[in-house]
Write an enzyme that holds these catalytic residues in place. Structure first.
Site, PDB file in Angstrom:
ATOM      1  N   ARG A  25     -13.507   5.832  -1.241  1.00 27.83           N
ATOM      2  CA  ARG A  25     -13.255   6.081   0.189  1.00 27.83           C
ATOM      3  C   ARG A  25     -14.099   7.252   0.662  1.00 27.83           C
ATOM      4  O   ARG A  25     -14.169   8.299  -0.002  1.00 27.83           O
ATOM      5  CB  ARG A  25     -11.770   6.385   0.410  1.00 27.83           C
ATOM      6  CG  ARG A  25     -11.470   7.052   1.755  1.00 27.83           C
ATOM      7  CD  ARG A  25      -9.998   7.286   1.967  1.00 27.83           C
ATOM      8  NE  ARG A  25      -9.751   8.371   2.913  1.00 27.83           N
ATOM      9  CZ  ARG A  25      -8.550   8.710   3.371  1.00 27.83           C
ATOM     10  NH1 ARG A  25      -7.475   8.050   2.972  1.00 27.83           N
ATOM     11  NH2 ARG A  25      -8.412   9.722   4.215  1.00 27.83           N
ATOM     12  N   GLU A  74     -13.199   5.334   6.156  1.00 27.95           N
ATOM     13  CA  GLU A  74     -12.100   5.798   6.990  1.00 27.95           C
ATOM     14  C   GLU A  74     -12.583   6.128   8.394  1.00 27.95           C
ATOM     15  O   GLU A  74     -13.655   6.702   8.573  1.00 27.95           O
ATOM     16  CB  GLU A  74     -11.467   7.044   6.357  1.00 27.95           C
ATOM     17  CG  GLU A  74     -10.275   7.599   7.116  1.00 27.95           C
ATOM     18  CD  GLU A  74      -9.062   6.681   7.122  1.00 27.95           C
ATOM     19  OE1 GLU A  74      -9.142   5.602   7.757  1.00 27.95           O
ATOM     20  OE2 GLU A  74      -8.039   7.035   6.515  1.00 27.95           O
ATOM     21  N   ASP A 130      -5.715  10.454  -2.930  1.00 28.34           N
ATOM     22  CA  ASP A 130      -6.318  11.616  -2.280  1.00 28.34           C
ATOM     23  C   ASP A 130      -7.688  11.930  -2.892  1.00 28.34           C
ATOM     24  O   ASP A 130      -8.539  11.063  -2.994  1.00 28.34           O
ATOM     25  CB  ASP A 130      -5.384  12.818  -2.355  1.00 28.34           C
ATOM     26  CG  ASP A 130      -4.266  12.745  -1.317  1.00 28.34           C
ATOM     27  OD1 ASP A 130      -4.276  11.817  -0.497  1.00 28.34           O
ATOM     28  OD2 ASP A 130      -3.379  13.614  -1.331  1.00 28.34           O
ATOM     29  N   ASN A 175      -8.578   0.631   7.324  1.00 29.27           N
ATOM     30  CA  ASN A 175      -7.264   1.243   7.497  1.00 29.27           C
ATOM     31  C   ASN A 175      -6.920   1.294   8.982  1.00 29.27           C
ATOM     32  O   ASN A 175      -7.627   1.937   9.763  1.00 29.27           O
ATOM     33  CB  ASN A 175      -7.268   2.655   6.902  1.00 29.27           C
ATOM     34  CG  ASN A 175      -5.940   3.359   7.042  1.00 29.27           C
ATOM     35  OD1 ASN A 175      -4.893   2.731   7.191  1.00 29.27           O
ATOM     36  ND2 ASN A 175      -5.965   4.679   6.982  1.00 29.27           N
ATOM     37  N   TYR A 181       0.845  -1.190   0.000  1.00 30.47           N
ATOM     38  CA  TYR A 181       0.000   0.000   0.000  1.00 30.47           C
ATOM     39  C   TYR A 181       0.880   1.240   0.000  1.00 30.47           C
ATOM     40  O   TYR A 181       1.684   1.439   0.906  1.00 30.47           O
ATOM     41  CB  TYR A 181      -0.921   0.017   1.221  1.00 30.47           C
ATOM     42  CG  TYR A 181      -1.695   1.305   1.377  1.00 30.47           C
ATOM     43  CD1 TYR A 181      -2.594   1.708   0.392  1.00 30.47           C
ATOM     44  CD2 TYR A 181      -1.526   2.124   2.483  1.00 30.47           C
ATOM     45  CE1 TYR A 181      -3.290   2.899   0.507  1.00 30.47           C
ATOM     46  CE2 TYR A 181      -2.229   3.313   2.619  1.00 30.47           C
ATOM     47  CZ  TYR A 181      -3.114   3.699   1.628  1.00 30.47           C
ATOM     48  OH  TYR A 181      -3.807   4.877   1.743  1.00 30.47           O
ATOM     49  N   ASP A 184      -2.780   5.474  -2.735  1.00 33.93           N
ATOM     50  CA  ASP A 184      -3.635   6.582  -2.336  1.00 33.93           C
ATOM     51  C   ASP A 184      -3.680   7.586  -3.484  1.00 33.93           C
ATOM     52  O   ASP A 184      -2.655   7.894  -4.089  1.00 33.93           O
ATOM     53  CB  ASP A 184      -3.032   7.218  -1.081  1.00 33.93           C
ATOM     54  CG  ASP A 184      -3.940   8.219  -0.401  1.00 33.93           C
ATOM     55  OD1 ASP A 184      -4.940   8.644  -1.006  1.00 33.93           O
ATOM     56  OD2 ASP A 184      -3.643   8.591   0.755  1.00 33.93           O
ATOM     57  N   GLU A 214     -11.196   9.763  -2.514  1.00 31.16           N
ATOM     58  CA  GLU A 214     -12.018  10.095  -1.352  1.00 31.16           C
ATOM     59  C   GLU A 214     -12.933  11.289  -1.585  1.00 31.16           C
ATOM     60  O   GLU A 214     -12.855  11.963  -2.621  1.00 31.16           O
ATOM     61  CB  GLU A 214     -11.112  10.372  -0.154  1.00 31.16           C
ATOM     62  CG  GLU A 214     -10.276  11.627  -0.313  1.00 31.16           C
ATOM     63  CD  GLU A 214      -9.066  11.667   0.602  1.00 31.16           C
ATOM     64  OE1 GLU A 214      -8.814  12.733   1.196  1.00 31.16           O
ATOM     65  OE2 GLU A 214      -8.357  10.647   0.718  1.00 31.16           O
ATOM     66  N   ASP A 265       0.621  15.302   6.096  1.00 33.88           N
ATOM     67  CA  ASP A 265      -0.410  14.931   5.126  1.00 33.88           C
ATOM     68  C   ASP A 265      -1.516  15.974   5.136  1.00 33.88           C
ATOM     69  O   ASP A 265      -2.585  15.774   5.698  1.00 33.88           O
ATOM     70  CB  ASP A 265      -0.961  13.541   5.475  1.00 33.88           C
ATOM     71  CG  ASP A 265      -1.948  13.034   4.440  1.00 33.88           C
ATOM     72  OD1 ASP A 265      -2.026  13.619   3.350  1.00 33.88           O
ATOM     73  OD2 ASP A 265      -2.652  12.053   4.731  1.00 33.88           O
ATOM     74  N   CYS A 271      -4.944  14.116   6.576  1.00 36.76           N
ATOM     75  CA  CYS A 271      -4.961  12.710   6.967  1.00 36.76           C
ATOM     76  C   CYS A 271      -6.327  12.362   7.555  1.00 36.76           C
ATOM     77  O   CYS A 271      -6.900  13.129   8.332  1.00 36.76           O
ATOM     78  CB  CYS A 271      -3.859  12.447   7.994  1.00 36.76           C
ATOM     79  SG  CYS A 271      -3.948  10.820   8.781  1.00 36.76           S
ATOM     80  N   HIS A 296      -7.403   4.376  -4.277  1.00 36.77           N
ATOM     81  CA  HIS A 296      -8.628   4.867  -3.626  1.00 36.77           C
ATOM     82  C   HIS A 296      -8.710   6.378  -3.772  1.00 36.77           C
ATOM     83  O   HIS A 296      -7.706   7.090  -3.766  1.00 36.77           O
ATOM     84  CB  HIS A 296      -8.721   4.428  -2.160  1.00 36.77           C
ATOM     85  CG  HIS A 296      -7.650   4.936  -1.236  1.00 36.77           C
ATOM     86  ND1 HIS A 296      -7.597   6.225  -0.783  1.00 36.77           N
ATOM     87  CD2 HIS A 296      -6.611   4.291  -0.653  1.00 36.77           C
ATOM     88  CE1 HIS A 296      -6.568   6.367   0.051  1.00 36.77           C
ATOM     89  NE2 HIS A 296      -5.943   5.212   0.134  1.00 36.77           N
TER      90      HIS A 296
END
Length: 361
Positions: free
Chosen positions: A222, A252, A148, A275, A103, A146, A175, A118, A183, A173
């Protein structure tokens, strides 16, 4: 009416690929189906591509194509365990430990490449360059990356998918946070509307399906809305993402085992990703616990970079105090270090090619 249908055109006019022809059916010269096999028709407005149906990935040897291999792992029994990696060293260590999926954490990538938190500071180029390096170390090992928020509007989401596929990434993913994201385990998150989230998912799916030559790239939806709008809204958003074509659902910050179980149940048959970050919003589920609760993928986003901070910090403090790195090296000489980095592979390649540059190393 199924969740999310109010965000779609009818199945006859939708721009989202809704493939309704049975993959096993034969066609005559005019394209008409000759098969008597009953066709399973998807709900109107809900994405369905029979080529990507999980049943097509249940049998056979694991593919050397990373995206196809990830789909095989998702379709077959067992939880997919993906440790978070932050650079080439951590990726090498994960592969050495025997992990069969990696990942690429956005937080870890931002920290390792930029030395920054982040907070939407890293760019698509940062993520893609890191992915190219990581995927090149073991091309058949799936890397979930990721992405974002997709780094912009629909065109940037599609560009992200294209660049990730070209880099060798198996899945990503995307989001529903605002562009100035953070984050998922920090406070103060903000999320976009349901409609904008669905648009991001659609853009990713359309880009994947239009990639030249075809791709089995896995799109993961996500949501970070659980801490902002509540669990009910979070699950609803993931249902919208699933209807838009997301292959996996990622909630998340799920705070209890009971909430994870209920989320998995509500989203069936879509696989769910959890996660785990030590000290974060989600309990420190073990891989066995997460599997028992119904999760299909478990990622440990910061496992490598947090360990790196502890190890490097201790080594620097020791060097500052003692004036030597002897104790922190723990007996690892340069050759032993390079062996973890793939030294023997390079030596073997050179010899097979007829070279003699590395006869002695």
């Amino acid at each position: 009416m199924a969740p999310g249908l109010d965000f779609f055109k009818s199945s006859e006019s939708s721009d989202v690929p809704v493939v309704q022809i049975c993959p096993d059916a034969e066609s005559d010269d005019n394209g008409a189906s000759k098969s008597a096999v009953p066709q399973v028709m998807p709900k109107p407005g809900v994405y369905y591509n029979p080529r990507l149906d999980p049943k097509n990935f249940l049998e056979g040897e694991l593919s050397v194509d990373a995206a196809t291999r990830l789909r095989q792992m998702l379709a077959r029994p067992g939880i997919v365990i993906a440790p978070g990696i932050c650079d080439g060293i951590s990726a090498r260590c994960a592969l050495e430990a025997g992990f069969d999926c990696l990942y690429q954490s956005g937080a870890a990538t931002t920290a390792s490449r930029l030395g920054m938190p982040d907070l939407a500071i890293a760019t698509l180029n940062d993520f893609v360059q890191s992915a190219q390096m990581v995927c090149g170390l073991s091309p058949s090992t799936p890397v979930i990356a990721d992405a974002d928020t997709g780094f912009g509007g629909t065109a940037m989401v599609a560009r992200t998918v294209y660049q990730y596929i070209r880099a060798g990434v198996a899945g990503m993913h995307i989001e529903d946070q605002v562009q100035t994201k953070r984050c998922g385990h920090l406070m103060g998150k903000q999320v976009v509307s349901r409609e904008e989230f669905v648009t991001r998912i659609r853009a990713a799916v359309i880009a994947r399906d239009s990639f030249p030559g075809g791709s089995n790239f896995v799109v993961i939806g996500r949501t970070d809305s659980a801490q902002v709008l509540g669990m009910e809204e979070a699950v609803f958003r993931l249902k919208l993402a699933a209807d838009a074509g997301a292959d996996v659902c990622f909630i998340e910050g799920v705070k209890t085992a009971e909430l994870l179980t209920s989320t998995v149940e509500a989203l069936k048959p879509k696989p769910v990703l959890v996660n785990v970050i030590s000290g974060g919003l989600t309990p420190s589920f073990t891989t066995k616990e997460a599997e028992a609760l119904g999760a299909k993928i478990i990622i440990f986003s910061l496992v490598s970079c947090v360990a790196a901070v502890h190890g490097i910090r201790a080594a620097m403090q020791s060097l500052k105090k003692t004036g030597t790195d002897f104790s922190s090296a723990k007996g690892m000489d340069p050759k032993a270090f390079f062996e973890v980095m793939g030294l023997q592979d390079v030596v073997t390649l050179d010899a097979k090619a007829g070279g003699s540059s590395f006869d002695v190393v």
